[in-house]
Every structure is written in structure tokens, then in C-alpha cells.
Design a protein around this motif. Structure first.
Motif, short mmCIF file in Angstrom:
data_model
loop_
_atom_site.label_atom_id
_atom_site.label_comp_id
_atom_site.label_asym_id
_atom_site.label_seq_id
_atom_site.Cartn_x
_atom_site.Cartn_y
_atom_site.Cartn_z
N VAL A 1 0.87 -1.17 0.00
CA VAL A 1 0.00 0.00 0.00
C VAL A 1 0.90 1.22 0.00
O VAL A 1 1.60 1.49 0.99
CB VAL A 1 -0.93 0.01 1.22
CG1 VAL A 1 -1.80 1.27 1.21
CG2 VAL A 1 -1.81 -1.23 1.23
N LEU A 2 0.91 1.93 -1.09
CA LEU A 2 1.76 3.12 -1.21
C LEU A 2 1.28 4.20 -0.25
O LEU A 2 0.08 4.45 -0.12
CB LEU A 2 1.74 3.64 -2.64
CG LEU A 2 2.23 2.66 -3.73
CD1 LEU A 2 2.08 3.29 -5.10
CD2 LEU A 2 3.67 2.25 -3.46
N GLN A 3 2.26 4.85 0.39
CA GLN A 3 1.94 5.86 1.39
C GLN A 3 2.59 7.19 1.00
O GLN A 3 3.44 7.24 0.12
CB GLN A 3 2.50 5.44 2.76
CG GLN A 3 2.26 4.01 3.12
CD GLN A 3 1.07 3.84 4.04
OE1 GLN A 3 0.51 4.82 4.51
NE2 GLN A 3 0.67 2.59 4.28
N GLU A 4 2.20 8.25 1.70
CA GLU A 4 2.82 9.57 1.49
C GLU A 4 4.12 9.66 2.28
O GLU A 4 4.29 10.54 3.12
CB GLU A 4 1.88 10.68 1.97
CG GLU A 4 0.64 10.90 1.14
CD GLU A 4 -0.26 11.94 1.81
OE1 GLU A 4 -0.84 11.62 2.86
OE2 GLU A 4 -0.36 13.05 1.28
N THR A 5 4.97 8.73 2.05
CA THR A 5 6.25 8.69 2.77
C THR A 5 7.39 8.51 1.77
O THR A 5 7.15 8.22 0.59
CB THR A 5 6.28 7.53 3.77
OG1 THR A 5 6.04 6.31 3.07
CG2 THR A 5 5.23 7.69 4.86
N ASP A 6 8.58 8.62 2.26
CA ASP A 6 9.74 8.49 1.37
C ASP A 6 10.16 7.04 1.18
O ASP A 6 11.10 6.76 0.43
CB ASP A 6 10.92 9.30 1.93
CG ASP A 6 10.63 10.80 1.90
OD1 ASP A 6 9.88 11.21 0.98
OD2 ASP A 6 11.09 11.51 2.80
N ASP B 1 13.22 3.29 -1.47
CA ASP B 1 13.09 4.71 -1.16
C ASP B 1 12.40 5.39 -2.33
O ASP B 1 13.00 5.59 -3.40
CB ASP B 1 14.47 5.33 -0.92
CG ASP B 1 15.11 4.77 0.34
OD1 ASP B 1 14.37 4.35 1.25
OD2 ASP B 1 16.35 4.71 0.40
N PHE B 2 11.19 5.72 -2.13
CA PHE B 2 10.42 6.33 -3.22
C PHE B 2 9.21 7.02 -2.62
O PHE B 2 8.55 6.49 -1.73
CB PHE B 2 9.97 5.25 -4.21
CG PHE B 2 9.12 5.79 -5.33
CD1 PHE B 2 9.70 6.48 -6.39
CD2 PHE B 2 7.75 5.61 -5.33
CE1 PHE B 2 8.92 6.98 -7.41
CE2 PHE B 2 6.96 6.13 -6.35
CZ PHE B 2 7.56 6.81 -7.39
N ARG B 3 8.94 8.21 -3.11
CA ARG B 3 7.75 8.94 -2.67
C ARG B 3 6.81 9.09 -3.87
O ARG B 3 7.17 9.72 -4.87
CB ARG B 3 8.12 10.31 -2.11
CG ARG B 3 6.94 11.03 -1.47
CD ARG B 3 7.34 12.38 -0.90
NE ARG B 3 6.23 12.98 -0.17
CZ ARG B 3 6.02 12.86 1.13
NH1 ARG B 3 6.89 12.15 1.85
NH2 ARG B 3 4.99 13.43 1.72
N PRO B 4 5.64 8.51 -3.80
CA PRO B 4 4.71 8.59 -4.94
C PRO B 4 4.23 10.01 -5.18
O PRO B 4 4.22 10.84 -4.27
CB PRO B 4 3.53 7.69 -4.50
CG PRO B 4 4.03 6.90 -3.35
CD PRO B 4 5.08 7.73 -2.68
#
Lengths: 696, 354
Positions: free
Chosen positions: B24-29, B77-80
Motif C-alpha cells: 500500500v503506497l503511502q505519502e512517505t519516502d 526509497d520512493f515517494r509517490p
């Protein structure tokens, strides 16, 4: 152990009685206040298309309930697959349970299960004619797709007062018949009351750990037969059955279920001139059911309930007359008004049970079905018998919200039997039938807590097309029959998510009804030998029943839950002694049935919820993916009838259900503590005794 | 004579175990993928898939590659980016290729307005909310919303009492109600706001208070359902609350949604272990808070199935009927690839949420 609450309820209630050694009887008797069955369709001396169920066959039944009923005989017939162990549910040629209808003097009986499904609500003593149809249906009965169990009470007037009293482990029964006005008016009645509550309390003396349970079970049939001086006949009957159960355990849960039937029926056979006869009837039917659960979960009291009520008024008239030398024609009309209501509730509060304020949601529909029907029959004794049945229906439904639905449907049935040789013949049936009432089926235990819903645009009428063909032979007392059938069904319903049944959101249950089709095909074989001393029968069915729903199981075919590949039944009875004042007969029955199907998860995996919650999710590959172990049971019994005077007769029956004590699993459950699957069987070896006193 | 009616049964359907992918992609780095085989119900632990190559792609271009953290977990490490569509592709050592696609929700702001009312010297508040697309160029504080209203979205709204602790799962308010017509009914309960404790105080207040205080407008609209624990709303592209009493008043505009919950002023139990306190969501003031989860379409379908099961998990009368697979958007496997944006309205006040 997470066993379903309702099953748990039955297990506790019934097993407690079993453990404490309570007995059951093995049969009812021929010599009751209402006389024994007569054969009506055995026109060739051979039981063929329509199966008459003789009362004497009931004597040979050893059942958990302690006495035989028509359904226990039906389950022995070819093409019939039994539901769960010891219950009254059955499936005919791959049909649904709700496709089987039972009529009492022509009035449809809803919710025929009785005594937790161990038996049926109609007392075999009340009905002198019982006939089973699996095809070649007559036209006077509509709203049927699978089978018809026709029960008709005695129509003749009584000459003398007679009475009987019977006791078995699960029922106490009293019946009486009296000529109130000789040759004019006869009153008869049968009352059965179950002492199961008292027995359970007795069992608790030996097993105090059992939870609190309550049960109220009875059925009553009253009939008045009146004949005028000019031999005009009028009949009025009242039927009432009632089942109500509750069970509470130490885990602060309360399970409730119940259903009841009230049928008032008036009918009048009449003659018109020399050729025409007829029958007019008016009936009122009120069936209601409910189930509920009150449980404390996470410090909240959760109250779930679902229930329904069907009120039906039916007016029917039919006329029949000879047609030529070998024919008979029947014409008739049938008008039925039905009021369906479903009430569901889901409440999380701290008081009350069932249908609390603000928690009830109802779904109300009114339907009217008008039908014209006709039967044509031609027969020549020992040569042929051909029947044609036609029926046209117009069905309309209007819901509380004003939604309207109309449907016109013709129906037809054909049956023929032709003797090719003096001892051998062929027979065939073909049926196209429509059913306007659906059942949201729950647990297949014969409990009558399934919700009845009418057809509408979203749940269109169910239909079935069925063909059967076979040969039969009749050599002396030996009767042989083999045939094959093919049945296709449309608009079957499958309640995909019964947990929504309890939602208090209006009509939400409808969102989870799936519409699909069914195919069943099989070969049926039966052989029986009649005799004064020795009688036996053997039936075998090889069949396959599939279901297909586009929105279920990825649209792939899956087996029906009670698709049993092989069904074998063997019965034997031997009369040891047959004297004027004493008779003794022993009987035995053996059944082998392939296991039914259960849907079990193949695996589990973690779910990802919001707000840090977690849950394990089940993964299912296909519906009904696990075949249960085969069902094998052997019963033995004996029946003794003796008289102590001209007016006093006695009947004593002894029996043992499941002599092998085989634990036939009814369903499976998963024990989260041991992480093992467990099979739950309902009835181990089960002894029985029954006594009946007849006063004539 | 044995009367045992429960016996162990060896059930083996002989079916292969599918691979489970949960991400689940989040608003995080940093983003996380859990990958393993499903397990038989009789097994105690999941079987790892061994090696796996997992990519996150945007329009067929790889934007991130996950690396193995432990035998079940891969991270990157990725921020959508808001509103972008992402595809995940995971190839396990046995050659199984799992793929799934989801769209990261829009950058959302929840404008919250409130009115307060004193009834019998006690303070009550009610809230209205407007959902807007975040305009990050808008630098100054807005008394109420600016910019376009949010279009179609999927909301899960949880009410919390004060001192909510996710560690101990305490502090949930029991019920939440809304006038939103698209509220999902599956967890509706047979209650009305009249069952909430504050209603008694309200109903006992002076008629002038009940008649004049605009803050209690939602209570005057009695025909709205109450839900247990949360409310799920599929918010339409163009929303109008359709309430006669609503106006262009920013506090109660036609675009507002109204929420009400049975916030209780009594403090919930606090975590026993003080070390866990930093993880607790401490509400600095007010009587409670609403936590908004905006999720992708795929995750929304998955959550609806899963929460229905979760809410019924202790009701065996219901779960006995549950034999349907839950929604999954993972091709060749189970689980979910979704995305979520969270907003937390801590206290009664207007402005952007967290």
C-alpha cells in the motif's frame, strides 16, 4: 472451537438426549385412527412414475426422531439425495430444497421441517394418502420445479369413536375420531407435543455443564367432514405446527430460532350432472420464521435477527369428466394472493432481542398468481397410460416501494407408460415448470428458517426442464425399474453473502443474490420384492449435479452441495409372526451415499487494513471444493402389534439408528487453537422405542 | 459406546499455494512490499518465496526497485506523486510474475468547520467538512477553503476519542453518523443520534437553544444512518449534499459533508507501557478527532470486502456463510496493491489538516 451456533445448538440439544440414553421409537402404525394409505397410481401393479407411500413402509423406518414419516421414505427412492444426517432435508434430481413442495389436501405447506429438522411437521397419522412425484407432474399444482409430496387426509366418515395415544422419546401424541352426527358429521384430530424441553432438563441433571435451552414444539391437525342428505360433502381443516428454540451458553450468547404454520382449508367436492365432478377450495396459509443471535462481543451486545412471514390465500376450482372410453379431462383455475415480508435487524445495543426499535428493516411484497390448468389422461388397463398436463400462469408482484413485475409462463408435463410385453414396459416423462417463490437457503438441515422471497425483475422466476425415460418390469412380486434423467434449471438463486442478511440496510440482501443455472443427470435403478413375509428393496442412483453462476467461482461450474455421485439404499423386512392378535416383524435398512461437498479454504493470508488492524483472510479456490467422507449407515428395528381385547390394540417398536456407530460428518470446522480441521457428526448410534395404544 | 461428534479430519484439497503480495503506497519516502506464499490453515507460518525481483513502474518505466529487507519484506526509497498511476511487478524465484496497478490519490485537504453550543453549561460541537485539492501554492492561512473541490474519491473515516493509541487499538469512538448520501451501509447499525449520550442533554435543553443554534443543524436532520466504528463513502465527482438547510454559507455549504460521532469526554485507557506513549496519537484538545483515509479504487474494493469480514470476525453465525474470495487486484496472486492518503483533524478548528 468455532462451530456454528445453530449447529452447536442442535448438537447440544440432541446429543444430550442421546448420551442420557433416551429412547426413540421406530415406527408409526398402520392401525391408526385414520386408515392406512391406499395405492392410487399403481395402476399396473407396479410403482412407476408416481410413488405412493404406503403407511406400512413407515413401520420399517428407524429414524432419529423415533418415527417414520413420508420424507424418510422419499429419501430411499432413486434420484433423491439426502441432506445432512438425520434431518428432513432432501434434494430430488439435482433440484433445490425449495423446489420440493408438500401439499396438505392441496394446500402448499411451507417450512415442513419439525423438531430441529429431525422430522416433518405433518403427522403421518393425519394423512391417509401420500404420493410422491419427481416428474410427470399434474397440472393442478404450480410453483414447483423439483418434486411434489402430496398428502391427503381421509375423506370418509367415521362409523365409531376411535382414539390412540402414542409415546416416543421426542413426541407424545393423541388422536381421536368421532362421528358427531352419524353419517353426517365426523370430527377428527391429532395433536403431537414434544417433551424435548423436559428431556433436556433431565439430561442436564447428568451433565450440568450443558447450557440453558428452551424448546416448544407441537403440531395439530383438526378436520370436520360433513355430508348432506344428498351426499354433498364439505370439509374444513385446521393445521398448526410450531417450532421455537432458544439456547444460551456460558459465553453469554443466546441463539434463537423458530417457525410456525397455520393453515385453514375449506373444500367441497361436487358433481355436475352425470359426467362432471369437481372440487372447489379456499385456503389460508400463514407461515412465519425467524432466527437470531444475541452475543456479547468486545463488550458490546450484538443482536442479529432475520425473519419472514408469508401469508397466502388461495382459491382453486377444478372439474373433471370422462373423455371417451379411456380418457379423462380435468379443467381448473387457481388464484393465489401472497404477501411476503422479510424483517432483518442488526443492532449493537444493550437491551432486548429481535426487532428492536430503529433496528428493523422490512421488505414487503404482494404477489398475485392466476392460473388456468388442464390435465388429459388416456389409459387402457395393462396396455398404456398417457398424461398431458398444461398450465398457464400470470404472475404479478408489487413491492412496498411500488416496483412492479409481471410474468407470463406456460408450463407443461407429459408422462407415458406403455407395456411392450406382459411383464415389461417403457415409461417417460417430460416437464417444464416454473417457480415464483424463492428460498434464501441457509443451513441444509431441514430447519425451516430459510427466508422466502418472491420473484421479481432482480430475482426472476426459477424454471426447470426435465426429461426421464426408462424401462420397468413386473414379474410376480418382483419389480424392476431402470431409467435415466436429465434436468436443467434456470434462474437458480445463490445467496452469496448471507452475512448481509442481518444488515438493517433496506433491501441490502438482494444485492447478494446471484442468479445461475444448474444441470443434473443421472441413472436410477430400483428393485423391490413384495411378499407377506419377506419384503426387500434396493435402489441405486448414479448422478452428477452442477451449478454455474457467472458471478461466482469465476464463472466456472461447481458441484452442488449435495451432489452425491453414488446413492445406494437397501431395505429388508421379515414378518416373523402374523396372527390375529399378535404380529412381529423385523426390518433393516442400509444406506451408502457419497459424501456431500463443503467449501473449505485452501489457504490463508494476511489482510492489510487501515489504522493498524490485522486479520487473517481465507483463500478459496472453488465452491464446494472438498468432498466429505462417504455417508454409511445401518439401521435395524422390529415392530410388534398385539391386541388385548377387541377394542384395544398395542404397538411396540424398537430400533437402533446407525448400528455401526459410524460418525458420518455433517460439516467441517477449523479449530484455531490446535490448527486442525475437525469433522462434526450429529448422530452416533441411537436407540429407540415407541409405544402406541389404540382404542376402537 | 462413543458419542463423540467432533473428530480431527485430514483435509487436503491438494491445491497449490498462491503467492501473496501486499503493498500500500503511502505519502512517505519509503515504500514496503510484503511477499510470501499463502499458508495452509494448519501451518503456523508463511513460506517465503525466496528471491524476488520487484519493480515499481510508471507508464512502463521503472521508477523504483525494491530490495529485500527480510525473507518476507522488500523496501524502496520512493515517494509517490499525487494522482499518478503506478504498476508493481514482482517475479519470484519459481517464475511466478505478479502484477497490479493502482492510482495514487490526489493531494487532498480537508477543511473543517465547526460550531459550538453550550447546553446546560456543557460544550458541544458539530462539524462540517469540505474536501478540496490541496493548493500548495496557497501560502497563507485560509479561514475556509479555496481552490477546486475534490472530485471522485474513496473515503474511510474513523472517529477517535482523545488519546487514541494505535498500539493498543483503544480510543475508537463507537459510532459515526453522516448525512452523506453515498455512505456505504454495510456496517450500519440500528441506532440514531438520539442514542448518543449527548442527545439526552440536547433534548433537555431549552427550546430556544434547539431552535436557534445553527450548530445543531445536523441533528435536526434526523434521517441519517449511524455506522459502527467508521464510515465508508464513495464520494462522487460532483457532490451536493442536497440538504434544504444548507446554503452557501461556508460553514454549511452545499459541498459540505457532515459527521457526528459519539465522542465521550471520559478519557480512554492509556497504554500500560509508557514507552509506547510516543506512538500514541495524542489529541491536544477537543473531544475527539476524525481520521480520513483516502484510498485508491483498488484498495477501496479490497477494504470493503476485508472490513466486512473484520467486523463479523467474532460472529460465527455470519462467518459460517463466508466462503467467497475477497477482492484482489494482484494478477497471478493474492493480496492488494493500493495507495492511501491520510488526513487527521485533531481538534475543532478550521484549516488544513495534517
Amino acid at each position: 472451537m468455532p462451530i456454528n451456533g445453530k449447529i452447536n445448538f442442535a448438537i447440544v440439544l440432541l446429543m444430550a438426549l442421546s448420551v442420557s440414553g433416551w429412547a426413540q421409537n421406530s415406527s408409526s402404525s398402520v392401525n391408526d385412527t385414520l386408515p392406512a394409505a391406499v395405492k392410487t397410481s399403481d395402476r399396473f401393479g407396479l410403482k412407476t412414475i408416481h410413488r405412493p407411500i404406503e403407511t406400512k413402509l413407515l413401520d420399517n423406518v428407524v429414524s432419529v426422531a423415533g418415527f417414520g414419516d413420508a420424507v424418510s421414505i422419499v429419501k430411499r427412492l432413486p434420484g433423491v439425495s439426502s441432506g445432512l444426517d438425520g434431518t428432513s432435508s432432501y434434494y430430488v434430481r439435482g433440484g433445490t430444497m425449495s423446489g420440493n413442495i408438500t401439499t396438505l389436501d392441496g394446500v402448499r405447506l411451507y417450512g415442513s421441517g419439525h423438531l430441529l429438522g429431525l422430522t416433518t411437521s405433518y403427522n403421518p397419522r393425519s394423512f391417509s394418502l401420500t404420493e410422491f412425484q419427481a416428474g410427470g407432474f399434474s397440472a393442478d399444482i404450480g410453483n414447483i420445479t423439483s418434486s411434489h409430496l402430496r398428502l391427503e387426509s381421509k375423506s370418509s366418515l367415521a362409523d365409531t369413536l376411535s382414539a390412540s395415544f402414542s409415546v416416543s422419546n421426542f413426541m407424545v401424541e393423541a388422536s381421536a375420531e368421532a362421528p358427531v352426527i352419524k353419517d353426517r358429521l365426523t370430527l377428527s384430530g391429532v395433536l403431537r407435543v414434544s417433551p424435548i424441553k423436559a428431556e433436556y432438563e433431565l439430561a442436564r441433571l447428568f451433565a450440568p455443564q450443558l447450557g440453558n435451552a428452551n424448546a416448544a414444539v407441537y403440531d395439530l391437525f383438526l378436520k370436520a367432514s360433513y355430508q348432506t342428505a344428498k351426499h354433498k360433502k364439505f370439509y374444513l381443516s385446521i393445521f398448526n405446527s410450531h417450532d421455537k428454540y432458544s439456547f444460551s451458553s456460558a459465553t453469554e450468547s443466546l441463539e434463537t430460532l423458530g417457525w410456525s404454520n397455520i393453515i385453514v382449508n375449506f373444500w367441497h367436492p361436487f358433481e355436475i350432472g352425470n359426467r362432471w365432478n369437481g372440487k372447489a377450495s379456499l385456503s389460508f396459509n400463514n407461515f412465519s420464521n425467524n432466527q437470531g443471535q444475541q452475543k456479547t462481543l468486545s463488550e458490546n451486545k450484538n443482536i442479529l435477527s432475520a425473519g419472514g412471514r408469508l401469508i397466502e390465500v388461495d382459491a382453486k376450482s377444478s372439474f373433471y369428466s370422462p373423455l371417451g372410453r379411456r380418457g379423462q379431462v380435468t379443467l381448473g383455475a387457481d388464484l393465489t394472493y401472497s404477501r411476503y415480508s422479510i424483517e432483518t435487524s442488526c443492532d449493537y445495543s444493550d437491551t432486548g432481542l429481535l426487532f428492536l426499535r430503529n433496528s428493523k428493516t422490512s421488505f414487503l411484497s404482494h404477489t398475485v398468481t392466476g392460473a388456468l390448468f388442464s390435465d388429459l389422461m388416456f389409459r387402457k388397463l395393462n396396455k398404456y397410460e398417457i398424461s398431458l398436463a398444461g398450465r398457464v400462469n400470470y404472475y404479478s408482484c408489487i413491492t412496498e416501494k411500488g416496483t412492479k413485475y409481471g410474468h407470463f409462463a406456460p408450463e407443461g408435463s407429459f408422462s407415458a407408460r406403455v407395456m411392450l410385453l406382459p411383464q415389461m414396459g417403457i415409461e417417460a416423462t417430460a416437464d417444464y415448470r416454473v417457480q415464483y417463490g424463492h428460498t434464501l437457503e441457509g443451513m441444509p438441515m431441514g430447519w425451516s428458517v430459510d427466508l422466502l422471497v418472491p420473484s421479481d425483475a432482480e430475482c426472476p422466476p426459477e424454471s426447470s426442464l426435465q426429461f426421464y425415460a426408462g424401462v420397468f418390469s413386473n414379474i410376480g412380486n418382483h419389480h424392476l425399474k431402470i431409467g435415466a434423467y436429465h434436468k436443467s434449471q434456470n434462474n437458480l438463486i445463490y445467496y452469496a453473502d448471507a452475512s448481509h442478511l442481518f444488515s438493517s440496510s433496506p433491501s441490502v440482501w438482494k444485492d447478494y443474490v446471484k442468479i445461475g443455472t444448474g444441470i443434473s443427470k443421472g441413472v436410477e435403478f430400483s428393485y423391490d420384492k413384495e411378499g407377506k413375509k419377506l419384503e426387500y428393496s434396493l435402489t441405486y442412483t448414479l448422478s452428477k449435479t452442477d451449478r454455474k453462476f457467472n458471478s461466482l467461482n469465476d464463472g466456472n461450474v461447481f458441484p452442488a452441495k449435495f451432489d452425491r455421485r453414488h446413492i445406494l439404499n437397501a431395505n429388508i423386512s421379515y414378518t416373523i409372526l402374523s396372527r390375529e392378535r399378535l404380529s412381529l416383524r423385523v426390518n433393516s435398512a442400509f444406506t451408502y451415499q457419497s459424501g456431500h461437498h463443503e467449501t473449505v479454504p485452501s489457504a490463508e493470508y494476511p489482510g492489510v487494513l487501515l489504522a493498524g488492524e490485522s486479520i487473517e483472510l481465507d483463500y478459496f479456490t472453488t465452491i464446494n471444493n472438498y468432498t466429505m467422507p462417504a455417508y454409511i449407515r445401518w439401521d435395524v428395528g422390529c415392530q410388534m402389534n398385539f391386541s388385548t381385547s377387541k377394542r384395544i390394540e398395542h404397538s411396540l417398536g424398537l430400533g437402533v439408528f446407525n448400528v455401526l456407530n459410524r460418525h458420518n460428518p455433517s460439516f467441517v470446522t477449523f479449530d484455531t487453537d490446535s490448527r486442525k480441521w475437525q469433522a462434526v457428526s450429529l448422530f452416533p448410534v441411537f436407540p429407540s422405542v415407541n409405544y402406541t395404544l389404540y382404542i376402537r | 459406546m462413543t458419542v463423540s461428534c467432533v473428530e480431527t479430519l485430514d483435509i487436503s484439497t491438494g491445491e497449490d499455494l498462491p503467492v501473496v503480495l501486499n503493498c500500500v503506497l503511502q505519502e512517505t519516502d519509503s515504500q514496503t512490499v510484503n511477499l510470501h506464499y499463502a499458508k495452509r490453515k494448519s501451518d503456523k507460518s508463511y513460506l517465503p518465496v525466496g528471491s524476488a525481483v520487484i519493480h515499481l513502474m510508471e507508464s512502463d518505466s521503472i521508477v523504483a526497485t525494491f530490495t529485500e529487507s527480510d525473507e518476507y519484506t522488500w523496501t524502496t526509497d520512493f515517494r509517490p506523486e499525487y494522482g499518478k498511476e503506478y504498476t508493481i511487478k514482482a517475479e519470484t524465484g519459481d517464475g511466478t510474475v505478479l502484477t497490479a496497478t493502482t492510482r495514487f490519490p490526489d493531494d487532498i485537504t480537508v477543511d473543517q468547520y465547526w460550531k459550538r453550543i453550550f447546553i446546560n453549561n456543557e460544550l458541544f460541537v458539530t462539524y462540517s467538512f469540505e474536501l478540496r485539492v490541496y493548493d500548495r501554492s496557497y501560502v497563507h492561512y485560509a479561514p475556509y477553503g479555496e481552490g477546486p473541490y475534490l472530485g471522485k474519491c474513496n473515503m474511510w473515516i474513523f472517529p477517535y476519542k482523545r488519546n487514541y493509541s494505535p498500539v493498543h487499538d483503544v480510543g475508537f469512538a463507537e459510532y459515526i453518523g453522516t448525512t452523506h448520501p453515498n455512505a456505504d451501509k454495510f456496517n450500519v447499525v440500528g441506532k440514531t443520534y438520539m442514542d448518543f449520550p449527548f442527545y439526552v442533554k440536547y433534548i433537555n435543553s431549552r427550546e430556544s437553544v434547539k431552535r436557534n443554534e445553527v450548530g445543531w443543524i445536523p441533528l435536526l436532520d434526523i434521517d441519517f444512518p449511524i455506522f459502527k466504528k467508521f464510515v465508508h463513502i464513495n464520494h462522487p465527482a460532483s457532490f451536493n449534499n442536497g440538504k434544504k438547510w444548507a446554503s452557501d454559507d461556508p460553514y454549511y455549504s452545499n459541498s459540505s459533508i457532515f459527521l457526528i460521532a459519539d465522542f465521550d469526554s471520559s478519557p480512554p485507557p492509556r497504554p500500560e507501557n509508557p514507552a509506547e506513549l510516543p506512538e500514541a496519537w495524542i489529541v491536544p484538545g477537543g473531544r475527539g478527532l476524525y481520521r480520513f483515509f483516502f484510498v485508491s479504487d483498488e484498495y477501496d474494493l479490497y477494504l470493503r470486502d476485508t472490513y466486512k469480514l473484520y467486523m463479523n470476525r467474532d460472529n460465527n453465525i455470519l462467518t459460517i456463510y463466508e466462503n467467497n474470495n475477497l477482492y484482489s487486484n494482484v494478477a497471478n496472486g493474492l493480496g492488494v496493491f493500493g495507495a492511501v492518503v491520510q488526513r487527521l483533524n485533531k481538534s475543532a478548528g478550521s484549516g488544513y489538516a495534517d
